[in-house]
Scaffold this motif. Structure first.
Motif, short mmCIF file in Angstrom:
data_model
loop_
_atom_site.label_atom_id
_atom_site.label_comp_id
_atom_site.label_asym_id
_atom_site.label_seq_id
_atom_site.Cartn_x
_atom_site.Cartn_y
_atom_site.Cartn_z
N PHE A 4 0.85 -1.20 0.00
CA PHE A 4 0.00 0.00 0.00
C PHE A 4 0.88 1.25 0.00
O PHE A 4 1.92 1.26 0.67
CB PHE A 4 -0.88 0.03 1.25
CG PHE A 4 -1.92 -1.04 1.28
CD1 PHE A 4 -3.17 -0.84 0.70
CD2 PHE A 4 -1.64 -2.27 1.87
CE1 PHE A 4 -4.14 -1.83 0.72
CE2 PHE A 4 -2.60 -3.27 1.90
CZ PHE A 4 -3.86 -3.06 1.32
N LYS A 5 0.41 2.27 -0.72
CA LYS A 5 1.16 3.53 -0.75
C LYS A 5 0.35 4.69 -0.18
O LYS A 5 0.88 5.77 0.04
CB LYS A 5 1.56 3.86 -2.19
CG LYS A 5 2.54 2.86 -2.78
CD LYS A 5 2.94 3.28 -4.17
CE LYS A 5 4.03 2.36 -4.68
NZ LYS A 5 4.51 2.75 -5.99
N GLU A 6 -0.95 4.47 0.01
CA GLU A 6 -1.84 5.55 0.46
C GLU A 6 -2.45 5.17 1.80
O GLU A 6 -2.53 3.98 2.15
CB GLU A 6 -2.98 5.76 -0.54
CG GLU A 6 -2.55 5.92 -1.98
CD GLU A 6 -2.18 7.35 -2.34
OE1 GLU A 6 -2.59 8.26 -1.58
OE2 GLU A 6 -1.49 7.54 -3.35
N VAL A 7 -2.94 6.16 2.53
CA VAL A 7 -3.45 5.93 3.89
C VAL A 7 -4.82 5.25 3.88
O VAL A 7 -5.02 4.24 4.57
CB VAL A 7 -3.51 7.27 4.67
CG1 VAL A 7 -4.19 7.07 6.02
CG2 VAL A 7 -2.11 7.84 4.84
N GLU A 8 -5.78 5.79 3.11
CA GLU A 8 -7.15 5.26 3.20
C GLU A 8 -7.24 3.78 2.82
O GLU A 8 -7.89 3.00 3.52
CB GLU A 8 -8.13 6.13 2.40
CG GLU A 8 -8.47 7.45 3.09
CD GLU A 8 -8.71 7.34 4.60
OE1 GLU A 8 -9.40 6.39 5.03
OE2 GLU A 8 -8.20 8.18 5.36
N PRO A 9 -6.60 3.35 1.71
CA PRO A 9 -6.69 1.93 1.36
C PRO A 9 -6.14 0.99 2.43
O PRO A 9 -6.74 -0.05 2.71
CB PRO A 9 -5.88 1.82 0.07
CG PRO A 9 -5.87 3.20 -0.50
CD PRO A 9 -5.91 4.12 0.67
N ILE A 10 -5.01 1.35 3.06
CA ILE A 10 -4.46 0.43 4.09
C ILE A 10 -5.38 0.44 5.31
O ILE A 10 -5.62 -0.61 5.92
CB ILE A 10 -2.98 0.73 4.43
CG1 ILE A 10 -2.40 -0.45 5.22
CG2 ILE A 10 -2.79 2.01 5.20
CD1 ILE A 10 -0.90 -0.43 5.40
N ARG A 11 -5.94 1.61 5.64
CA ARG A 11 -6.88 1.65 6.79
C ARG A 11 -8.09 0.77 6.53
O ARG A 11 -8.50 0.00 7.41
CB ARG A 11 -7.37 3.09 7.00
CG ARG A 11 -6.41 3.91 7.80
CD ARG A 11 -7.11 5.15 8.34
NE ARG A 11 -6.29 5.81 9.32
CZ ARG A 11 -6.14 7.12 9.41
NH1 ARG A 11 -6.76 7.91 8.55
NH2 ARG A 11 -5.40 7.63 10.35
N ALA A 12 -8.64 0.87 5.32
CA ALA A 12 -9.83 0.08 4.97
C ALA A 12 -9.50 -1.41 5.02
O ALA A 12 -10.26 -2.22 5.56
CB ALA A 12 -10.33 0.48 3.58
N PHE A 13 -8.33 -1.75 4.47
CA PHE A 13 -7.91 -3.16 4.46
C PHE A 13 -7.77 -3.70 5.88
O PHE A 13 -8.24 -4.79 6.21
CB PHE A 13 -6.58 -3.26 3.70
CG PHE A 13 -6.08 -4.66 3.52
CD1 PHE A 13 -6.53 -5.45 2.47
CD2 PHE A 13 -5.12 -5.19 4.38
CE1 PHE A 13 -6.05 -6.75 2.30
CE2 PHE A 13 -4.64 -6.48 4.22
CZ PHE A 13 -5.11 -7.27 3.18
N LEU A 14 -7.14 -2.89 6.76
CA LEU A 14 -6.92 -3.35 8.14
C LEU A 14 -8.23 -3.41 8.93
O LEU A 14 -8.43 -4.33 9.73
CB LEU A 14 -5.90 -2.44 8.86
CG LEU A 14 -4.48 -2.54 8.29
CD1 LEU A 14 -3.56 -1.53 8.98
CD2 LEU A 14 -3.92 -3.95 8.46
N ASP A 15 -9.14 -2.48 8.65
CA ASP A 15 -10.46 -2.53 9.30
C ASP A 15 -11.16 -3.83 8.93
O ASP A 15 -11.74 -4.52 9.78
CB ASP A 15 -11.33 -1.35 8.84
CG ASP A 15 -10.96 -0.08 9.59
OD1 ASP A 15 -10.20 -0.17 10.56
OD2 ASP A 15 -11.42 1.01 9.16
N PHE A 16 -11.09 -4.16 7.65
CA PHE A 16 -11.71 -5.40 7.16
C PHE A 16 -11.09 -6.61 7.88
O PHE A 16 -11.79 -7.49 8.36
CB PHE A 16 -11.52 -5.50 5.65
CG PHE A 16 -11.98 -6.81 5.08
CD1 PHE A 16 -13.33 -7.05 4.83
CD2 PHE A 16 -11.06 -7.83 4.81
CE1 PHE A 16 -13.75 -8.28 4.33
CE2 PHE A 16 -11.48 -9.06 4.31
CZ PHE A 16 -12.83 -9.28 4.07
#
Ligand code: AMP
Length: 281
Positions: A4-16
Motif C-alpha cells: 500500500f502507498k496511500e493511507v485510506e486503502p491500508i486503513r480500509a484493508f486493516l479494518d476489514f
C-alpha cells in the motif's frame, strides 16, 4: 505480500481484517535498505501477531543533514523480495506527499531525552522520529510495534511518546543483530568502501574494551581518553562514548550496577556516521 502507498486503502484493508478474525497486528517501521537486523524484527512480529506490517519510508524530518538524507541507501526491489521471503504480510511504502501533506510539520519536545547523546549531535532528529512514528501508529493502529536495540535511545524516546500520548500499543526492543566480526548491521554499512568496512569495527571493539575496563572499576573519564586514542590510531572520528543508566540514559562516570548500565558510541568512518551500544551484562 500486499503493498500500500496511500493511507485510506491500508486503513480500509486493516479494518476489514480486524472484523475478520485478525486480533493482533505487529508493526515494523523501517527506512528500507533492509538487512538481517530488520528481518529479525519481522520474525519477532510474526511469532507474536496474526498480521505483520513493515513500513519502508525514509523520513525527511528526522535528518538534520541534507547530504545524509540524499545519500541514504534505497533498495526498494530488494526490500520487497526480502520481506516476501520473510513472510511479511503487508508493506506500507508511502511518499512524502502522503506522509507530510501539511505545510508546517509539528515538532515534539521530549523534554531532555532528545537533547542528549544522539540528540546533541542530531538536533531535531527525535522530533522527526516521534512525528513519523505517531503518524504510523495512527494509520496502522498496531497491537505491538518492534524496534531494534541498535537505536536504543530511539526506543526510549518512542517509549516516552507511547506513555505520554497514551498510544494503545505495546513496544518490543529486539537485540542488535551483528555481522560475524561484531559490526552492528546497519543500512549505512552499504555506504562503507571496503577499506572503511574494517575501520568500522573500531566502534564495536571500543565498546568491548570500554566494557572490560568499566567492569574492572575504571572510571569513564579514563575510559573515554583510551577510546579517543584507540579511534585516533584507527583514523576514525569519535563523536561520543557514554556510559548511561539504561532506563533514563542519564550519563554515569562509573558502573553502579552492571545490569542497569549501557554503553553507547557514535563516530564517523570516513563520511559515514555509525552508532552502536551494548549492555554491560
Ligand atoms: P532503520 O531502517 O535503520 O530506521 O531501522 C528500522 C528498525 O530496525 C529500527 O527499529 C532499528 O533499531 C532496527 N534495526 C536496525 N539495525 C538493526 C540491527 N542490526 N539489529 C536489530 N535491529 C536493527
Amino acid at each position: 505480500m500486499e503493498i500500500f502507498k496511500e493511507v485510506e486503502p491500508i486503513r480500509a484493508f486493516l479494518d476489514f481484517k480486524r472484523r475478520n478474525s485478525v486480533n493482533s497486528i505487529g508493526l515494523v517501521p523501517t527506512m528500507g535498505a533492509l538487512h538481517k537486523g530488520h528481518l529479525e524484527l519481522i520474525k519477532s512480529s510474526k511469532k507474536e501477531n496474526d498480521l505483520t506490517i513493515a513500513t519502508v519510508y525514509v523520513n525527511p524530518t528526522q535528518f538534520n543533514n541534507p547530504s545524509d538524507l540524499a545519500k541514504y541507501p534505497r533498495t526498494f526491489e530488494q526490500d520487497v523480495a526480502l520481506l516476501n521471503q520473510a513472510g511479511c504480510d503487508i508493506l506500507f511504502f508511502p511518499s512524502n506527499e502522503v506522509m507530510y501533506s501539511a505545510a508546517n510539520p509539528i515538532k515534539i519536545d521530549f523534554g531532555g531525552l532528545d537533547k542528549i547523546l544522539e540528540g546533541k549531535f542530531r538536533p531535531g532528529h527525535f522530533s522527526g522520529v516521534g512525528l513519523v512514528v505517531s503518524k504510523l501508529f495512527n494509520i496502522i493502529q498496531p497491537t505491538k510495534a518492534y524496534f531494534g536495540q541498535k537505536d536504543y535511545q530511539q526506543f526510549q524516546v518512542i517509549s516516552s511518546l507511547v506513555e505520554q500520548l497514551m498510544f494503545p500499543v505495546k513496544l518490543e526492543c529486539v537485540p542488535t543483530v551483528r555481522e560475524e566480526d561484531g559490526l552492528a548491521m546497519s543500512s549505512r554499512n552499504l555506504r562503507l568502501a571496503p577499506e572503511m568496512r574494517l575501520k568500522a569495527l573500531t566502534l564495536y571493539n571500543s565498546l568491548q574494551l570500554a566494557k572490560n575496563l568499566l567492569l574492572d572499576g575504571i572510571e569513564m573519564t579514563i575510559v573515554r581518553e583510551k577510546t579517543i586514542n584507540f579511534f585516533e590510531e584507527n583514523q576514525v572520528k569519535l563523536e561520543y562514548i557514554e556510559l548511561a543508566d539504561r532506563k533514563n540514559l542519564i550519563s554515569l562516570n562509573f558502573v553502579l550496577d552492571p545490569k542497569d548500565s549501557i554503553l553507547l558510541i557514535s563516530g564517523y568512518v570516513g563520511e559515514v556516521r555509525l552508532i552502536d551500544n551494548i549492555f554491560l551484562v
